[in-house]
Write a protein that holds these residues in place. Structure first.
Motif, PDB file in Angstrom:
ATOM      1  N   ASN A 429       0.813  -1.227   0.000  1.00  0.00           N
ATOM      2  CA  ASN A 429       0.000   0.000   0.000  1.00  0.00           C
ATOM      3  C   ASN A 429       0.842   1.271   0.000  1.00  0.00           C
ATOM      4  N   HIS A 430       2.140   1.167  -0.126  1.00  0.00           N
ATOM      5  CA  HIS A 430       2.999   2.329  -0.325  1.00  0.00           C
ATOM      6  C   HIS A 430       3.477   2.321  -1.769  1.00  0.00           C
ATOM      7  N   PHE A 431       3.773   3.509  -2.296  1.00  0.00           N
ATOM      8  CA  PHE A 431       4.241   3.627  -3.678  1.00  0.00           C
ATOM      9  C   PHE A 431       5.649   4.234  -3.683  1.00  0.00           C
ATOM     10  N   TYR A 432       6.456   3.646  -4.538  1.00  0.00           N
ATOM     11  CA  TYR A 432       7.885   4.015  -4.605  1.00  0.00           C
ATOM     12  C   TYR A 432       8.239   4.369  -6.046  1.00  0.00           C
ATOM     13  N   TYR A 433       9.088   5.415  -6.140  1.00  0.00           N
ATOM     14  CA  TYR A 433       9.551   5.858  -7.460  1.00  0.00           C
ATOM     15  C   TYR A 433      11.076   5.881  -7.446  1.00  0.00           C
ATOM     16  N   ILE A 434      11.675   5.106  -8.341  1.00  0.00           N
ATOM     17  CA  ILE A 434      13.129   5.062  -8.469  1.00  0.00           C
ATOM     18  C   ILE A 434      13.543   6.007  -9.601  1.00  0.00           C
ATOM     19  N   SER A 435      14.449   6.900  -9.300  1.00  0.00           N
ATOM     20  CA  SER A 435      14.826   7.913 -10.291  1.00  0.00           C
ATOM     21  C   SER A 435      15.639   7.280 -11.424  1.00  0.00           C
ATOM     22  N   SER A 436      15.587   7.950 -12.544  1.00  0.00           N
ATOM     23  CA  SER A 436      16.368   7.488 -13.698  1.00  0.00           C
ATOM     24  C   SER A 436      17.692   8.242 -13.820  1.00  0.00           C
ATOM     25  N   GLY A 437      17.837   9.334 -13.024  1.00  0.00           N
ATOM     26  CA  GLY A 437      19.088  10.090 -13.043  1.00  0.00           C
ATOM     27  C   GLY A 437      19.633  10.248 -11.639  1.00  0.00           C
ATOM     28  N   LYS A 438      20.706  11.026 -11.509  1.00  0.00           N
ATOM     29  CA  LYS A 438      21.379  11.212 -10.230  1.00  0.00           C
ATOM     30  C   LYS A 438      21.346  12.685  -9.841  1.00  0.00           C
ATOM     31  N   LYS A 439      21.178  12.936  -8.524  1.00  0.00           N
ATOM     32  CA  LYS A 439      21.217  14.282  -7.987  1.00  0.00           C
ATOM     33  C   LYS A 439      21.732  14.223  -6.556  1.00  0.00           C
ATOM     34  N   SER A 440      22.007  15.445  -6.008  1.00  0.00           N
ATOM     35  CA  SER A 440      22.433  15.505  -4.614  1.00  0.00           C
ATOM     36  C   SER A 440      21.245  15.127  -3.719  1.00  0.00           C
ATOM     37  N   TRP A 441      21.567  14.952  -2.398  1.00  0.00           N
ATOM     38  CA  TRP A 441      20.494  14.518  -1.469  1.00  0.00           C
ATOM     39  C   TRP A 441      19.370  15.543  -1.397  1.00  0.00           C
ATOM     40  N   GLN A 442      19.703  16.837  -1.299  1.00  0.00           N
ATOM     41  CA  GLN A 442      18.665  17.869  -1.176  1.00  0.00           C
ATOM     42  C   GLN A 442      17.887  18.018  -2.474  1.00  0.00           C
ATOM     43  N   GLN A 443      18.605  17.967  -3.620  1.00  0.00           N
ATOM     44  CA  GLN A 443      17.909  18.032  -4.905  1.00  0.00           C
ATOM     45  C   GLN A 443      16.990  16.830  -5.084  1.00  0.00           C
ATOM     46  N   SER A 444      17.453  15.652  -4.620  1.00  0.00           N
ATOM     47  CA  SER A 444      16.609  14.461  -4.713  1.00  0.00           C
ATOM     48  C   SER A 444      15.339  14.635  -3.874  1.00  0.00           C
ATOM     49  N   ARG A 445      15.508  15.172  -2.680  1.00  0.00           N
ATOM     50  CA  ARG A 445      14.327  15.373  -1.824  1.00  0.00           C
ATOM     51  C   ARG A 445      13.372  16.402  -2.428  1.00  0.00           C
ATOM     52  N   ASN A 446      13.915  17.474  -3.020  1.00  0.00           N
ATOM     53  CA  ASN A 446      13.060  18.481  -3.652  1.00  0.00           C
ATOM     54  C   ASN A 446      12.235  17.867  -4.774  1.00  0.00           C
ATOM     55  N   ASP A 447      12.855  16.961  -5.521  1.00  0.00           N
ATOM     56  CA  ASP A 447      12.127  16.293  -6.600  1.00  0.00           C
ATOM     57  C   ASP A 447      10.976  15.452  -6.040  1.00  0.00           C
ATOM     58  N   CYS A 448      11.257  14.761  -4.917  1.00  0.00           N
ATOM     59  CA  CYS A 448      10.187  13.961  -4.288  1.00  0.00           C
ATOM     60  C   CYS A 448       9.059  14.859  -3.777  1.00  0.00           C
ATOM     61  N   LEU A 449       9.438  16.001  -3.181  1.00  0.00           N
ATOM     62  CA  LEU A 449       8.423  16.907  -2.663  1.00  0.00           C
ATOM     63  C   LEU A 449       7.558  17.456  -3.789  1.00  0.00           C
ATOM     64  N   GLN A 450       8.150  17.734  -4.936  1.00  0.00           N
ATOM     65  CA  GLN A 450       7.367  18.201  -6.073  1.00  0.00           C
ATOM     66  C   GLN A 450       6.379  17.147  -6.540  1.00  0.00           C
ATOM     67  N   LYS A 451       6.713  15.896  -6.337  1.00  0.00           N
ATOM     68  CA  LYS A 451       5.820  14.801  -6.722  1.00  0.00           C
ATOM     69  C   LYS A 451       4.800  14.483  -5.626  1.00  0.00           C
ATOM     70  N   GLY A 452       4.756  15.287  -4.560  1.00  0.00           N
ATOM     71  CA  GLY A 452       3.824  15.032  -3.476  1.00  0.00           C
ATOM     72  C   GLY A 452       4.276  13.892  -2.590  1.00  0.00           C
ATOM     73  N   ALA A 453       5.582  13.632  -2.546  1.00  0.00           N
ATOM     74  CA  ALA A 453       6.127  12.527  -1.754  1.00  0.00           C
ATOM     75  C   ALA A 453       7.344  13.052  -1.000  1.00  0.00           C
ATOM     76  N   ASP A 454       8.171  12.116  -0.501  1.00  0.00           N
ATOM     77  CA  ASP A 454       9.420  12.466   0.168  1.00  0.00           C
ATOM     78  C   ASP A 454      10.368  11.291   0.013  1.00  0.00           C
ATOM     79  N   LEU A 455      11.622  11.505   0.386  1.00  0.00           N
ATOM     80  CA  LEU A 455      12.574  10.400   0.319  1.00  0.00           C
ATOM     81  C   LEU A 455      12.101   9.250   1.181  1.00  0.00           C
ATOM     82  N   VAL A 456      12.434   8.040   0.786  1.00  0.00           N
ATOM     83  CA  VAL A 456      11.913   6.846   1.432  1.00  0.00           C
ATOM     84  C   VAL A 456      12.314   6.784   2.901  1.00  0.00           C
ATOM     85  N   ILE A 457      11.390   6.349   3.732  1.00  0.00           N
ATOM     86  CA  ILE A 457      11.618   6.089   5.154  1.00  0.00           C
ATOM     87  C   ILE A 457      11.458   4.591   5.352  1.00  0.00           C
ATOM     88  N   ILE A 458      12.502   3.922   5.845  1.00  0.00           N
ATOM     89  CA  ILE A 458      12.499   2.463   5.982  1.00  0.00           C
ATOM     90  C   ILE A 458      12.096   2.129   7.415  1.00  0.00           C
TER      91      ILE A 458
END
Length: 545
Positions: A429-458
């Motif tokens: 019931n959780h959805f995960y998106y694996i990026s196709s490119g590489k970015k810094s940690w903050q840029q990666s999180r910004n991308d997740c936030l734009q998608k209405g999500a956040d970096l994965v929490i395990i």
């Protein structure tokens, strides 16, 4: 017979006459006559004897004169007594007749007084009954007005309830239409979801084949075995998701059947409510008819009450006249008798009117009871209608809730479909998106936030194993930027269960390693702390509410 014997004989009727006169209550007159009679006889006899002696008559002459005088006096006394007796008889007859008339008049007066007292008592009782009947009538009128007010209020409530029922029926029909449309959309979305699942399965098959080829190139049997186990775990998870989806589908089918059953029950209750409404309308017409009859009888009773008041005033006037005439009973006996007859007639009329008023009162009481019965029946029907309305409202709320749940499920399915189309992967019931490119940690999180999500929490071992299947250097939502050594997830919760690799996190002198990544993805403990400025792949996580 000598003069003495004659005198004695004359005295006897005189005494008997005196005795009889005493019995007639005229003793004084008879006593006076008797005294006169006895006074005359001695004086005349004495004077006659004195004359005879002075003249020197002989003994023979004396005796003859004596006898003649005695005879004359006796005759005179006899005549006087006879006259007195006749006069006394006439007086006694007149007195007896007057006394008899007096006694009759006294008896008539007493009887008339008794009748007057009885009539007065009857009049007082009738007045009390009239006052009691008037009080009962006033109370009954008040109860009728209160009952009419309650009836009007009940009718207004019934109309409001009927309006609410009509509106609720319309809302139910609209909700049913929305539900049917939603069911159609859900079926279409389910079809799309199934097709997407098939495509995902095909993609997963391709992924498995690609993995096998990669494992054959690595020529490492142990790694291939581990990857096969991991793939088996993913397959099991996918199977569980498929089972959960099937369960959700079955539950939705059951809810659809329950909703159909509720709709059928609601239709039956609607028919019953319509029948109750028709019955209530008939009873309302009957109650209106009873109310009109009650109004007519009230007017008649008011007219009877006015007539009774007039007759009461007349009776009061007659009573006053009777009181005045009582003092003049002897002179106005005939007039009083006539007024007694009139008073008796008035009493009879008053009694008749009292009976009519009692009959009207009884009829009014019966109509009040009928109106009360109708009011009670109307109250029961109102309660039943209120109960039906509450049940219908509860069913509407349940239907609204099911509609909202179905809408949420539809929206979830749409979002799932949209996420699947955008490359998101579902896991528990959780959805995960694996990026196709590489970015810094903050840029990666910004991308997740734009998608209405956040970096994965395990949060679990299963989720840790799932993130390792991507076999990439991946940023996760864990950092100690705020305070060195105090690792927190991006939602602000502190780290409790960790999967750090051996000797990690260690940090490197000269640079800050404040962000966590999955590095050694072949091992269970795969985390590493790294500089946040380095570029890595990343995983976004989204939870559908």
């Amino acid at each position: 017979m000598d003069a003495l014997d004659l005198f004695v004989n004359v005295e006897e009727p005189s005494e008997s006459g005196i005795y009889w006169k005493r019995k007639t209550d005229s003793s004084e007159i008879l006593y006076q006559n008797e005294d006169k009679c006895h006074t005359v006889k001695p004086n005349r006899i004495t004077s006659a004897l004195s004359g005879l002696q002075s003249l020197g008559w002989s003994e023979t002459v004396k005796k003859s004169s004596w006898r003649a005088a005695a005879v004359v006096l006796g005759l005179l006394c006899l005549l006087l007594l006879i006259g007195l007796i006749t006069l006394a008889s006439l007086y006694i007859k007149g007195s007896s007749k007057w006394e008899m008339e007096m006694v009759q008049l006294q008896t008539s007066y007493k009887n008339l007084t008794k009748e007057k007292d009885q009539l007065q008592t009857s009049y007082n009782n009738l007045t009390k009954e009239k006052d009691q009947l008037q009080t009962s009538y006033n109370n009954l009128t008040k109860e009728k007005d209160q009952l009419q007010t309650s009836y009007n209020n009940l009718t207004k409530e019934k109309d409001q309830l009927q309006t609410s029922h009509i509106n609720l029926t319309k809302e139910k029909d609209q909700l049913q239409t929305s539900y049917e449309n939603l069911t159609k959309e859900k079926d279409q979305l389910q079809t799309s979801y199934n097709n997407l699942t098939k495509e995902k399965d095909q993609l997963q098959t391709s992924y498995k084949n690609l993995t096998k080829e990669k494992d054959q190139l690595q020529t490492s049997y142990e790694n291939l075995t581990k990857e096969k186990d991991q793939l088996q775990t993913s397959y099991n998870n996918l199977t569980k998701e498929q089972d959960q989806l099937q369960t959700s589908y079955n539950n939705l089918t059951k809810e659809k059947d329950q909703l159909q059953t509720s709709y059928n029950n609601l239709t039956k209750e609607q028919d019953q409510l319509q029948t109750s409404y028709n019955n209530l309308t008939k009873e309302q017409d009957q109650l209106q008819t009873s109310y009109n009859n009650l109004t007519k009888e009230k007017d008649q009773l008011q007219t009877s009450n006015e007539n009774l008041t007039k007759e009461k005033d007349q009776l009061q006037t007659s009573y006053r006249n009777l009181t005045e005439e009582r003092d003049q009973l002897q002179k106005r006996h005939n007039h009083l008798t006539m007024e007694m007859v009139q008073l008796q007639t008035s009493y009879k009329n008053l009694t008749k009117e009292k009976d009519q008023l009692q009959t009207s009162y009884n009829n009014l009481t019966k109509e009040k009871d009928q109106l009360q019965t109708s009011y009670n029946n109307l109250t029961k029907e109102q309660d039943q209608l209120q109960t039906s309305y509450r049940n219908l409202t509860e069913e509407q709320d349940q239907l609204q809730k099911r509609f909202e749940d179905t809408t949420n499920e539809r929206n979830d399915l749409k979002r799932r479909d949209a996420l699947f189309s955008q490359g998101w992967v579902s896991f528990r019931n959780h959805f995960y998106y694996i990026s196709s490119g590489k970015k810094s940690w903050q840029q990666s999180r910004n991308d997740c936030l734009q998608k209405g999500a956040d970096l994965v929490i395990i949060n679990s071992h299963e989720e840790q194993e799932f993130t390792r299947t991507f076999k990439q250097l991946i940023w996760i939502g864990l950092t100690d930027m705020e305070r060195e050594g105090k690792w927190k997830w991006v939602d602000g919760t502190p780290l409790t269960t960790s999967y750090w690799s051996s000797h990690e996190p260690n940090g490197v002198p000269g640079r800050d390693e404040d962000c966590a990544e999955i590095k050694n993805y072949d091992l269970e403990k795969s985390w590493n702390d790294e500089s946040c400025h380095l570029e890595r792949f990343w995983i976004c996580e989204k939870i559908l509410s």
